[in-house]
Design a protein around this motif. Structure first.
Motif, short mmCIF file in Angstrom:
data_model
loop_
_atom_site.label_atom_id
_atom_site.label_comp_id
_atom_site.label_asym_id
_atom_site.label_seq_id
_atom_site.Cartn_x
_atom_site.Cartn_y
_atom_site.Cartn_z
N ALA A 1 -7.19 -2.18 -18.44
CA ALA A 1 -6.36 -3.35 -19.08
C ALA A 1 -6.10 -4.53 -18.06
O ALA A 1 -5.87 -5.58 -18.26
N ASP A 2 -5.81 -4.04 -16.76
CA ASP A 2 -5.15 -5.11 -15.80
C ASP A 2 -5.75 -4.34 -14.40
O ASP A 2 -5.29 -3.30 -14.34
N THR A 3 -6.15 -5.10 -13.44
CA THR A 3 -6.36 -4.51 -12.21
C THR A 3 -5.43 -5.35 -11.25
O THR A 3 -5.40 -6.51 -11.24
N HIS A 4 -4.69 -4.63 -10.36
CA HIS A 4 -3.72 -5.38 -9.46
C HIS A 4 -4.10 -5.12 -8.12
O HIS A 4 -4.21 -3.88 -7.39
N PHE A 5 -4.34 -6.05 -7.52
CA PHE A 5 -4.62 -6.25 -5.97
C PHE A 5 -3.68 -6.54 -5.03
O PHE A 5 -2.80 -7.38 -5.08
N LEU A 6 -3.47 -5.34 -4.05
CA LEU A 6 -2.40 -5.59 -3.19
C LEU A 6 -2.79 -6.33 -1.62
O LEU A 6 -2.08 -6.78 -1.17
N ASP A 7 -4.21 -6.07 -1.65
CA ASP A 7 -4.67 -6.83 -0.42
C ASP A 7 -4.18 -6.48 1.00
O ASP A 7 -4.21 -7.37 1.69
N PHE A 8 -3.81 -5.34 1.13
CA PHE A 8 -3.54 -4.85 2.51
C PHE A 8 -4.79 -4.48 3.26
O PHE A 8 -5.77 -4.50 2.66
N PRO A 9 -4.94 -4.62 4.46
CA PRO A 9 -6.16 -4.49 5.17
C PRO A 9 -6.74 -3.22 5.24
O PRO A 9 -6.21 -2.21 5.51
N ALA A 10 -7.85 -3.12 4.75
CA ALA A 10 -8.78 -2.04 4.66
C ALA A 10 -8.97 -1.43 6.11
O ALA A 10 -9.38 -2.07 7.01
N ALA A 11 -8.97 0.14 5.90
CA ALA A 11 -9.10 1.04 7.22
C ALA A 11 -8.10 0.46 8.30
O ALA A 11 -8.38 0.80 9.61
N ALA A 12 -6.90 0.10 8.02
CA ALA A 12 -6.01 -0.26 8.86
C ALA A 12 -4.64 -0.21 8.38
O ALA A 12 -3.73 -0.89 8.76
N LEU A 13 -4.26 0.63 7.39
CA LEU A 13 -3.06 0.88 7.02
C LEU A 13 -2.10 1.42 7.79
O LEU A 13 -0.89 1.31 7.61
N ASP A 14 -2.72 2.28 8.78
CA ASP A 14 -1.73 2.48 9.77
C ASP A 14 -1.16 1.78 10.70
O ASP A 14 -0.16 2.04 11.25
N GLN A 15 -1.72 0.46 10.59
CA GLN A 15 -1.09 -0.66 11.31
C GLN A 15 -0.14 -1.50 10.42
O GLN A 15 0.47 -2.35 11.03
N VAL A 16 0.06 -1.13 9.03
CA VAL A 16 0.87 -1.88 8.50
C VAL A 16 2.29 -1.18 8.43
O VAL A 16 2.35 0.13 8.09
N PRO A 17 3.52 -1.82 8.49
CA PRO A 17 4.55 -1.26 8.34
C PRO A 17 4.97 -0.63 7.24
O PRO A 17 4.60 -1.06 5.93
N ARG A 18 5.05 0.81 6.99
CA ARG A 18 5.32 1.66 5.91
C ARG A 18 6.13 0.89 5.03
O ARG A 18 5.80 1.23 3.73
#
Length: 227
Positions: free
Chosen positions: A73-90
């Motif tokens: 029905a719908d695709t939601h893209f959050l666009d955080f960096p792939a292979a780098a989520l450990d560098q994103v503030p949780r």
């Protein structure tokens, strides 16, 4: 009782494009055919210089095409960096994913398995479970973890969490739709005997189906169910 019979809305959380098709594409197609609203949240997007922009754009097109094929029905893209989520503030990831899930309000939440080898998968599992905490009556009544070929069985089962399925969904009528949808990811399909080959996808579905005397199935680990 058919697990899908009481579900109105499903949210599938995918760390990367194609994880959702590999993990539960047959279930998604079956649900959509039954009139259930299926949403996919794709958490990450490849970013230069690690990924070429032309490849990133192509995968986005492949994702939307695959989802259209199986009735998302719908695709939601959050666009955080792939292979780098450990560098994103949780807290940033938790807030963004929780906001998306709150808008969808799924009855059934499908998440990657915490024991997957890719760190992005582990982080996304934890972020989804933060949202799924049973603090209100509007939370998902059922949470299942799906298995992803080339991720779920490549860490160290027995040392790390092992995927031991206890829920099986019959996809005998939608395995071909799942394979067709994954075939749309031309950048991701590999030749046999790679785990991301068409042969491997069909073989796993056949094995999971035979486990419960079905022609094809997808397997899940039950995290929580509220009846």
């Amino acid at each position: 009782m058919n697990l899908l019979s009481t579900v109105r809305r499903i949210a599938v959380v995918a760390p990367h494009p194609d994880d959702e098709i590999l993990g539960c594409g047959g279930t998604m197609a079956r649900a959509a055919a039954a009139g259930i609203e299926v949403h996919v949240i794709v958490v990450t997007r490849g970013q230069p210089p690690l990924f070429e922009q032309s490849l990133v754009d192509r995968i986005r097109r492949e994702t939307l095409h695959a989802h259209a094929m199986i009735g998302v029905a719908d695709t939601h893209f959050l666009d955080f960096p792939a292979a780098a989520l450990d560098q994103v503030p949780r807290s940033d990831l938790n807030h963004s994913l929780s906001t998306a899930l709150s808008r969808i309000e799924p009855d059934l939440l499908l998440v990657p398995f915490v024991g997957d080898i890719h760190l992005d998968h582990q982080i996304v599992f934890n972020a989804a479970m933060v949202h799924a905490r049973p603090r209100t009556s509007s939370g998902p009544a059922c949470v299942l973890a799906y298995e992803t070929l080339s991720e779920t069985n490549w860490l160290a089962p027995g040392v790390t969490p092992a995927f031991i399925p206890n829920v099986f969904i019959d996809i005998s009528t939608t395995i071909d739709a799942k394979i067709a949808a994954f075939s749309s990811f031309e950048t991701q399909v590999k030749p046999s005997p790679d785990e991301r080959s068409i042969d491997a996808i069909r073989a796993l579905a056949t094995l999971r189906g035979a486990t419960v005397y079905r022609h094809a199935a997808e397997a899940f680990v039950m995290i929580r169910q509220v009846g």
